[in-house]
Design a protein around this motif. Structure first.
Motif, mmCIF file in Angstrom:
data_model
loop_
_atom_site.group_PDB
_atom_site.id
_atom_site.type_symbol
_atom_site.label_atom_id
_atom_site.label_comp_id
_atom_site.label_asym_id
_atom_site.label_seq_id
_atom_site.Cartn_x
_atom_site.Cartn_y
_atom_site.Cartn_z
ATOM 1 N N LYS A 129 -40.309 -24.910 -14.878
ATOM 2 C CA LYS A 129 -40.042 -24.988 -16.306
ATOM 3 C C LYS A 129 -41.090 -25.894 -16.920
ATOM 4 C CE LYS A 129 -35.096 -24.241 -16.932
ATOM 5 N NZ LYS A 129 -35.205 -23.621 -18.271
ATOM 6 N N THR A 130 -41.448 -25.637 -18.162
ATOM 7 C CA THR A 130 -42.446 -26.511 -18.801
ATOM 8 C C THR A 130 -41.894 -27.074 -20.105
ATOM 9 O OG1 THR A 130 -43.390 -24.661 -20.006
ATOM 10 C CG2 THR A 130 -44.411 -25.230 -17.907
ATOM 11 N N TYR A 131 -42.408 -28.215 -20.464
ATOM 12 C CA TYR A 131 -41.939 -28.880 -21.685
ATOM 13 C C TYR A 131 -43.095 -29.524 -22.426
ATOM 14 C CZ TYR A 131 -37.663 -28.254 -19.108
ATOM 15 O OH TYR A 131 -36.639 -27.685 -18.401
ATOM 16 N N GLN A 132 -42.909 -29.596 -23.755
ATOM 17 C CA GLN A 132 -43.939 -30.247 -24.556
ATOM 18 C C GLN A 132 -43.656 -31.728 -24.722
ATOM 19 O OE1 GLN A 132 -44.866 -28.121 -28.130
ATOM 20 N NE2 GLN A 132 -44.936 -26.160 -27.071
ATOM 21 N N SER A 133 -42.401 -32.093 -24.494
ATOM 22 C CA SER A 133 -42.097 -33.514 -24.658
ATOM 23 C C SER A 133 -41.031 -33.951 -23.663
ATOM 24 C CB SER A 133 -41.599 -33.793 -26.069
ATOM 25 O OG SER A 133 -40.279 -33.288 -26.197
ATOM 26 N N TYR A 134 -40.969 -35.222 -23.515
ATOM 27 C CA TYR A 134 -40.027 -35.855 -22.620
ATOM 28 C C TYR A 134 -38.588 -35.594 -23.059
ATOM 29 C CZ TYR A 134 -37.139 -40.086 -22.114
ATOM 30 O OH TYR A 134 -36.127 -40.953 -21.958
ATOM 31 N N ALA A 137 -37.521 -32.060 -22.298
ATOM 32 C CA ALA A 137 -37.249 -31.893 -20.871
ATOM 33 C C ALA A 137 -35.883 -32.454 -20.519
ATOM 34 C CB ALA A 137 -38.329 -32.600 -20.056
ATOM 35 N N LEU A 138 -35.612 -33.623 -21.055
ATOM 36 C CA LEU A 138 -34.370 -34.304 -20.739
ATOM 37 C C LEU A 138 -33.155 -33.503 -21.209
ATOM 38 C CD1 LEU A 138 -34.292 -36.977 -19.321
ATOM 39 C CD2 LEU A 138 -33.750 -38.053 -21.502
ATOM 40 N N ARG A 139 -33.265 -32.975 -22.434
ATOM 41 C CA ARG A 139 -32.188 -32.186 -23.015
ATOM 42 C C ARG A 139 -31.912 -30.964 -22.142
ATOM 43 N NH1 ARG A 139 -34.131 -29.822 -27.627
ATOM 44 N NH2 ARG A 139 -35.329 -31.726 -27.954
ATOM 45 N N ASP A 140 -32.999 -30.335 -21.706
ATOM 46 C CA ASP A 140 -32.896 -29.131 -20.900
ATOM 47 C C ASP A 140 -32.284 -29.422 -19.524
ATOM 48 O OD1 ASP A 140 -33.499 -26.444 -21.425
ATOM 49 O OD2 ASP A 140 -34.971 -26.480 -19.799
ATOM 50 N N GLU A 183 -32.673 -42.183 -13.314
ATOM 51 C CA GLU A 183 -33.435 -43.145 -14.114
ATOM 52 C C GLU A 183 -34.927 -42.981 -13.839
ATOM 53 O OE1 GLU A 183 -33.610 -47.852 -13.997
ATOM 54 O OE2 GLU A 183 -31.564 -47.112 -13.842
ATOM 55 N N PHE A 184 -35.240 -42.794 -12.569
ATOM 56 C CA PHE A 184 -36.627 -42.646 -12.158
ATOM 57 C C PHE A 184 -37.240 -41.380 -12.757
ATOM 58 C CE2 PHE A 184 -39.796 -41.057 -9.120
ATOM 59 C CZ PHE A 184 -40.661 -42.122 -9.130
ATOM 60 N N LYS A 185 -36.464 -40.273 -12.722
ATOM 61 C CA LYS A 185 -36.913 -39.005 -13.299
ATOM 62 C C LYS A 185 -37.259 -39.203 -14.771
ATOM 63 C CE LYS A 185 -34.308 -35.376 -11.036
ATOM 64 N NZ LYS A 185 -33.149 -34.493 -11.150
ATOM 65 N N GLU A 186 -36.321 -39.817 -15.487
ATOM 66 C CA GLU A 186 -36.514 -39.995 -16.925
ATOM 67 C C GLU A 186 -37.757 -40.820 -17.210
ATOM 68 O OE1 GLU A 186 -31.737 -40.099 -17.776
ATOM 69 O OE2 GLU A 186 -33.031 -41.446 -18.930
ATOM 70 N N ARG A 187 -37.886 -41.910 -16.440
ATOM 71 C CA ARG A 187 -39.014 -42.805 -16.654
ATOM 72 C C ARG A 187 -40.331 -42.085 -16.411
ATOM 73 N NH1 ARG A 187 -36.861 -46.953 -13.480
ATOM 74 N NH2 ARG A 187 -38.294 -46.225 -11.894
ATOM 75 N N HIS A 188 -40.348 -41.290 -15.353
ATOM 76 C CA HIS A 188 -41.600 -40.624 -15.024
ATOM 77 C C HIS A 188 -41.953 -39.548 -16.043
ATOM 78 C CE1 HIS A 188 -45.069 -39.539 -12.745
ATOM 79 N NE2 HIS A 188 -44.683 -38.282 -12.682
ATOM 80 N N MET A 189 -40.957 -38.843 -16.565
ATOM 81 C CA MET A 189 -41.253 -37.817 -17.575
ATOM 82 C C MET A 189 -41.774 -38.467 -18.859
ATOM 83 S SD MET A 189 -38.575 -34.737 -16.991
ATOM 84 C CE MET A 189 -37.144 -35.669 -17.411
ATOM 85 N N ARG A 190 -41.218 -39.628 -19.179
ATOM 86 C CA ARG A 190 -41.703 -40.343 -20.350
ATOM 87 C C ARG A 190 -43.165 -40.755 -20.135
ATOM 88 N NH1 ARG A 190 -38.119 -44.670 -23.333
ATOM 89 N NH2 ARG A 190 -36.651 -43.697 -21.900
ATOM 90 N N TRP A 191 -43.433 -41.221 -18.919
ATOM 91 C CA TRP A 191 -44.798 -41.618 -18.575
ATOM 92 C C TRP A 191 -45.754 -40.427 -18.662
ATOM 93 C CZ3 TRP A 191 -48.351 -40.154 -14.890
ATOM 94 C CH2 TRP A 191 -49.470 -40.986 -14.742
#
Lengths: 509, 433
Positions: A129-134, A137-140, A183-191
């Motif tokens: 899956k691809t996302y334009q923003s963090y 992605a999180l919502r999905d 938490e790690f997933k979220e942090r990394h997607m934000r990064w």
């Protein structure tokens, strides 16, 4: 004959060396961002010239090719491909060994590569899956957490090739560690979102791919627009540290086995892998209408889902994997380049010597994640000692100053190659060489490398891993469920993530 | 009978300081709980060093609230069966914290020996300025059977083993992020890590923020892996020194069946350690294996309970016989080892009262006769039944019809290593190995 090369790493040093070996005795010209000490020496010995320039600047590179009246240009790294250097050089009437911009999309956009593979139904696919923003992605991930179970165990990647950086694998299968991993997933997607800001050439920023496990290997090939010719398989090692621990790097070392194979890959698996790469070349040529002239590589993994599986593609040789194969190449590389330009690879016999190779990278501490620490250190190298120990040195991220001093560029500094009858022996030879400290940073800053690459221990571990994976994909093969993802969820019933992905893809088209 | 469990978890790369590592240490320790049940410690390093040492089982010592209140991204864990055992903290010249399994021969008891070791390490690092070389020098010079994990003020994690490799230490990896060191692979499994290799004997592995380096002592003697790890100490799902504990226990049972056969209706292993031995015995003898007991309450390892009272309590809770499995049957009863014989005597009579006819007791290890010079808590020699009595005499005391131990050769055969490559001091005494 005059040949110009683009790029300044160890892979390009190996390319320059292979070109210099040619019976055509070409004059070699080179352009890169830092002055690579090894390439510089080769260039000077052939009477060519060396220029420093931004290798993403197509106009500037083409100008140099025209100015030097070269007969062909050879591109080493991926970024010049992404920026259309081959397109511009050929527009000026000079043949180029390098994937054109539209073709190199198979490397530049990991999402496009995967979509192409699904569209043409080429084996060795992964759910993604691809996302334009963090936040998107999180919502999905939240929305599908119940219905798409594969989203629990994922690889989070930058959607664009970003210097082999930014990949994290999160296996969230221990419920008791769920909070930490989430938490790690979220942090990394934000990064990832922040990290991808600097790339304006792509909309999709984050790629979420199903997590797979198994031994990895790289299949590098020559392509002339009609024929794909496979080289010996190489295994690269991405983890920064000993025992496959630590952050992802561009590759800390690699090895080849004998007979084109690795000790843990069968002939049949090689065959399937090359069929995948061939199909991908055909697909991208079909989509773009262009002919692919140059190198291509499949970074593969043997997975339980389908056996040989495509993880990513390179529109170039791997680094360090390119160093392994070029050291074994017996055929004159300039003859091969000419055959690529004339599209007659099919008639050519390309030979590699049947020996094992090992390459180990030495990097200043701080690489890969804290590069500012790794940059700017003065380097001392005892090349005679390396030669005496039966090894060869390839310069990577280093800059040769006008005063003859060499400083680190922040990435992998040097690659050391040994050839022997087995990877373990070649690995041992490099160990003996490195134990004599032939490479030092004069300000006392540390270098690191991986002693385990190519060792008997490492190989037996890979063999064991491959056997477990093979047992699983063969089971699927027997049942005819290769590549299928079968799931049943309470209250929902049968779920087919492949069908949902295909639906999503067709909707997109 | 016990030896501590140790664990170290180290994150790498960009954002490494964002990990909250306490829960990883907690679950890793849970998987090492069998190695020590009286003291649990979680040590973390972040902005500062946190050492949390508490009494009791990990689950009792640390609740959710406690875990959340421990910050830090580098973690070390420690378990022991001695309630006064705790991590060693040295404040100068180099500030460090050290946890150890086994014992360096530097003092009378474990705690003082490890303190001396940690002080030497701190001094040596300060003197040489190189923690890896300092630790290797200590391993070279300090005799004993030990493994350790030390965390320094410079965020370096050192993990090392004695020259003979007596005490185990295994390495794991998670994704592109975490590296770990643990006494046993069970801890790595539970954390979802890949087990990659053992720390070599006489080897020190150093994790720092930018690299992993390893160095070995120059002259390496023959290995002398602790055989008691395979008999009793380690979990059967662990792999130590590349040798799976479960397979060794199965083979021990098979060899036992060949060395001392008996006629019976069923084979029963005393939970939980002896169950693989019973499976092995059954396979080799062709006699069916049965489940003989059900345990009540939490898993308790009776042999490592400190007082007699608690030990007897433990037997009642742990070993309730299944009457229908034993009534009217001739039984081969298998245990992993015999210390005082108290548990075994109770168990045999329990079975007989439930209707068992003949009971042939078979022990999956040789007679335990000596204390461990490397700190495995074995009762004093005058409390060891095998030291005073012959097999026939033990049979009489415990109420068995026949009784026999596995031979030392059988043990070595089960491990696939010659006796010269094993530490056999608890069976044979201070012989040269």
């Amino acid at each position: 004959m005059k040949i110009m090369g683009v790029g300044g790493g160890a892979r390009e040093h190996a390319l320059a060396e292979a070109i210099a070996r040619s019976a055509h005795s070409p004059e070699i010209y080179w352009v890169s961002e830092l002055r690579n000490p090894g390439i510089y020496k080769i260039v000077k010995a052939t009477g060519g010239e060396y220029a420093l320039a931004d290798t993403k600047d197509a106009g500037r590179i083409a100008d140099l090719a025209v100015k030097w009246h070269v007969d062909m240009v050879v591109v080493g790294p991926e970024e010049p491909n992404f920026h259309g250097i081959p397109d511009e050089v050929e527009r000026r009437g000079i043949p180029c060994i390098g994937a054109k911009r539209s073709l190199s999309i198979i490397e530049m956009s990991k999402a496009e590569m995967r979509r192409l593979q699904w569209k043409y139904n080429i084996p060795g696919k992964l759910l993604f899956k691809t996302y334009q923003s963090y936040s998107e992605a999180l919502r999905d991930l939240e929305r599908y957490s119940e219905t798409l179970t594969w989203l629990q165990n994922v690889a989070l990647k930058p959607a664009r090739q970003a210097g082999g950086k930014g990949v994290k694998v999160v296996e969230d299968s221990q419920i008791y560690l769920h909070a930490e991993k989430q938490e790690f997933k979220e942090r990394h997607m934000r990064w990832l979102e922040e990290y991808m800001e600097k790339y304006s050439d792509i909309e999709e920023k984050i790629l979420v791919e199903e997590k797979v496990w198994g031994p990895e290997y790289t299949l590098q090939c020559f392509v002339d627009g009609r024929t794909v010719v496979g080289m010996p398989l190489v295994q690269d090692n991405k983890h920064a540290h000993e025992f496959d621990i630590g952050p992802e790097t561009g590759g800390m070392g690699s090895y080849t086995g004998r007979d084109f194979l690795l000790p843990f890959i069968t002939e049949e698996e090689y065959k399937r892998s090359i069929e995948i790469v061939e199909a991908m070349v055909k697909a991208i040529q079909d989509v773009t209408g262009e002919h692919y002239h140059g190198f291509i590589a499949g970074q593969m993994m043997l997975t339980e889902i389908e056996g040989p599986t495509l993880i990513e593609m390179y529109s170039r040789l791997g680094d360090p994997e390119g160093v392994n194969v070029l050291a074994l190449l017996k055929t004159d590389i300039v003859d091969i380049f000419e055959a690529i330009i004339d599209e007659r690879l099919a008639k050519m016999k390309i030979e590699f010597s049947d020996e094992a190779t090992v390459v180990k990278s030495l990097a200043p501490k701080g690489y890969p994640d804290f590069r500012s620490l790794a940059k700017g250190h003065p380097v001392y190298v005892n090349e005679t000692l390396i030669k005496e120990k039966g090894c060869k040195l390839y310069w990577g991220s280093a800059h040769l100053g006008l005063d003859g001093s060499i400083t680190t560029g922040g990435s992998r500094l040097i690659e050391i190659l040994a050839i022997d009858e087995s990877p373990a022996k070649a690995s041992q030879r490099i160990e003996e060489c490195i134990s004599l400290n032939p490479v030092k940073l004069l300000d006392g800053w540390g270098l690191f490398y991986r002693s385990d690459i190519g060792s008997a221990e490492m190989i037996s571990r890979r063999v064991e891993l491959a056997e477990r994976v093979r047992r699983l994909y063969k089971y699927r093969e027997e049942r005819g469920t290769l590549g299928k993802r079968i799931d049943w969820l309470p209250k929902i019933g049968r779920v087919d993530p492949v069908a949902s992905l295909l639906k999503e893809l067709s909707f997109r088209r | 009978m016990n030896t501590p469990g140790i664990l170290g978890i180290y994150p790498f790369g960009l954002g490494r300081e964002n990990w909250r590592i306490s829960r990883f240490v907690y679950y890793g320790l849970l998987a090492l709980q069998h190695r020590g049940q009286e003291a649990s410690s979680i040590i973390t390093l972040g902005d500062d060093l946190h050492v949390e040492s508490r009494r009791g089982l990990v689950e009792d010592a640390f609740n959710e609230k406690a875990l959340l209140s421990i910050p830090g991204f580098i973690g070390v864990g420690f378990l022991s069966s001695a309630s006064n055992d705790s991590p060693i903290v040295i404040s100068s010249p180099i500030r460090l914290v050290l946890v150890g399994d086994g014992m360096p021969l530097l003092g009378k008891d474990r705690q003082s020996a490890w303190r001396a070791f940690a002080e030497l390490l701190s001094d040596e690092i300060s003197r040489t300025g190189n923690s890896l070389k300092a630790a290797v020098k200590l391993v070279e010079e300090v005799n004993g059977g030990y493994s350790f994990i030390a965390l320094t003020e410079d965020q370096e994690m050192l993990a090392g083993r004695d020259k003979y490799g007596i005490k185990p230490l295994e390495i794991g990896s998670l994704g592109f992020d975490l590296g770990a060191i643990a006494s046993e692979t069970s801890a790595l499994d539970v954390l979802g890590m890949d087990h990659v290799l053992s720390v070599g004997r006489g080897e020190v592995v150093r994790f720092d923020p930018y690299s992993i380096e390893r160095m070995r002592v120059r002259e390496l003697p023959n290995p002398a892996y602790c055989s008691f790890e395979y008999v009793y100490l380690a979990r059967p799902d662990s792999i130590l020194n590349g040798i799976p504990v479960y397979s060794v226990r199965i083979r021990m049972g098979e060899i036992l069946a060949k060395e001392t056969p008996a006629t019976a209706d069923t084979v029963i292993g005393i939970p939980e350690t002896a169950i693989p031995f019973a499976i092995g015995y059954s396979r080799a003898s062709g006699i069916n294996v049965d489940l003989g007991f059900v345990t009540t309450g939490r898993r308790v390892r009776t042999a490592i309970k400190p007082s007699v009272f608690e030990r007897l309590m433990g037997v009642q809770l742990k070993l309730n016989p299944i009457k229908s499995a034993v009534n009217g049957k001739d039984i081969i009863l298998i245990d992993d080892s015999v210390v005082r014989g108290t548990t075994l005597r109770n168990t045999v009579w329990n079975l007989k009262r439930r209707g068992a006819r003949r009971i042939h007791v078979r022990i999956g290890s040789p007679p335990l006769k000596f204390s461990c010079p490397f700190g495995v808590e074995i009762p004093p020699p005058d409390e060891l039944i095998a030291r005073s009595l012959s097999e026939e005499e033990i049979a009489e005391v415990v109420g068995a019809d026949t009784f026999s131990f596995l031979s030392v050769n059988g043990l070595s055969q089960a491990l696939g290593l010659p006796p010269s490559n094993l530490c056999l001091r608890c069976w044979l005494g201070g012989v040269k190995s």
